[in-house]
Write a protein that holds these residues in place. Structure first.
Motif, PDB file in Angstrom:
ATOM      1  N   ASP A 277     -38.341 -17.838 -14.173  1.00  0.00           N
ATOM      2  CA  ASP A 277     -39.798 -17.758 -14.072  1.00  0.00           C
ATOM      3  C   ASP A 277     -40.375 -16.941 -15.215  1.00  0.00           C
ATOM      4  OD1 ASP A 277     -39.999 -19.317 -11.840  1.00  0.00           O
ATOM      5  OD2 ASP A 277     -40.184 -17.655 -10.412  1.00  0.00           O
ATOM      6  N   THR A 303     -40.813 -29.176 -11.328  1.00  0.00           N
ATOM      7  CA  THR A 303     -40.429 -27.809 -10.964  1.00  0.00           C
ATOM      8  C   THR A 303     -41.229 -26.794 -11.769  1.00  0.00           C
ATOM      9  OG1 THR A 303     -38.187 -28.499 -10.366  1.00  0.00           O
ATOM     10  CG2 THR A 303     -38.519 -26.169 -10.876  1.00  0.00           C
ATOM     11  N   ARG A 307     -43.630 -23.948 -10.206  1.00  0.00           N
ATOM     12  CA  ARG A 307     -43.412 -22.525 -10.475  1.00  0.00           C
ATOM     13  C   ARG A 307     -44.643 -21.896 -11.151  1.00  0.00           C
ATOM     14  NH1 ARG A 307     -37.347 -20.611 -11.353  1.00  0.00           N
ATOM     15  NH2 ARG A 307     -36.300 -22.031  -9.920  1.00  0.00           N
TER      16      ARG A 307
END
Length: 333
Positions: A277, A303, A307
């Motif tokens: 992240d 994804t 995120r």
């Protein structure tokens, strides 16, 4: 009834501008004279009727010392002017206090008990909003708390010269006011906003941020509350309230919003921030497209998008730019 010393301080600010100009001229002339005297000043064309009161003023301000036979002693400015500055600061505090007291007299005369509009002033345009904002800040004694929406007044405020934001806000009695502001996160998208907000922190403002602030509210002490919005129909732009119950409620509301808002201060990266992240956040802050972020971080684009949404929620940001700014200031990057 106002205290006599406040009236005296106020009247001292209403001196004829011509006397001030003459005092400056005489003082400069005295600095240039090796052996200054009243006679030399008159010889330079300064009428006695103007000169004598000016010399008295300069003597009272300790910028000169009048001798018994017309002689004049002029101390070095580095010695005399600091004393004069201290006197000016003392008078300025008295004048601000007088202005505060006179403002209370003004509004007391206009908020008679039983009037349905007691303590309510409608602000027709941004000029009135700005003027009344400045007035309630100048009349405050302890604190200014506010929430600021992305209104035209907020935009105007952030366009003010940078140095003006670094100056602490001074109250009616000359003391530094406590300043707390919750800013709409949208201001972070404005050019130069980060520099302005940083300057305001230098000036003593405590800041927090919240998404989608609907209206600007400014509360001075517990005596005045200003609401401001951006009207698109040509109607009023704000309202000033001095009714005690309303102001107290507004203060409680702003305090509650302050508790809910997020600070934007430098800190350490949270221990639960996944390294992947952190990579996504760094690339996003640099303006890298999602597809490129996905390739560089080794995950799917879906994804990455998920995120990024999660990171924006944690940072109380509405845009990716805001998320990047918040991450930098919190020490996440």
């Amino acid at each position: 009834m106002l205290p006599e010393n406040l009236l005296s301080a106020l009247s001292g600010t209403l001196v004829d501008g011509r006397i001030q100009s003459a005092a400056t001229r005489v003082y400069l002339a005295l600095l240039r004279m090796e052996r200054p005297s009243r006679e030399l000043l008159i010889a330079q064309g300064i009428p006695a009727a103007t000169l004598d009161p000016v010399l008295t003023i300069l003597n009272d301000q300790r910028l000169i010392e009048l001798g018994p036979s017309g002689g004049i002693e002029v101390p070095p400015p580095l010695t005399s002017i600091p004393h004069h500055a201290l006197d000016l600061e003392r008078r300025a505090r008295q004048v601000r206090a007088a202005a505060h007291e006179l403002t209370q007299v003004y509004y007391n005369a206009r908020t008679r008990e039983g009037s349905p509009d007691a303590g309510v002033t409608v602000l027709r345009d941004l000029a009135e909003v700005g003027a009344q904002s400045n007035l309630i800040v100048a009349a405050a004694s302890t604190s200014i708390v506010s929430i600021r929406s992305m209104s035209e007044r907020t935009r105007d405020l952030l366009r003010s010269p940078l140095e003006s934001h670094r100056e602490p806000s001074i109250g009616a009695e000359g003391q530094t006011l406590t300043m707390r502001t919750v800013w709409d996160t949208q201001v972070l998208d404005l050019p130069g906003a980060i520099d302005v907000l940083g300057a305001r922190v230098e000036g003593g403002e405590q800041q927090r941020f919240l998404a989608r602030v609907p209206v600007t509210v400014v509360v001075a002490d517990s005596t005045a509350c200003l609401l401001e919005w951006s009207s698109t129909d040509g109607g009023p732009q704000g309202i000033l309230l001095r009714t005690r119950g309303v102001v107290t409620s507004a203060l409680a509301l702003v305090d509650r919003i302050w508790e809910l808002a997020a600070p934007m201060t430098r800190g350490t990266r949270p221990t639960d921030l996944d390294p992947r992240d952190a990579t996504i956040l760094r690339l996003m802050a640099a303006g890298v497209p999602d597809a490129s972020i996905a390739r560089q971080s080794g995950v799917s684009q879906r994804t990455v998008e998920r995120r990024i949404r999660s990171l924006m929620d944690r940072l109380s940001a509405e845009t990716r730019f805001q998320a990047g700014v918040q991450a930098v200031h919190r020490g996440w990057l």
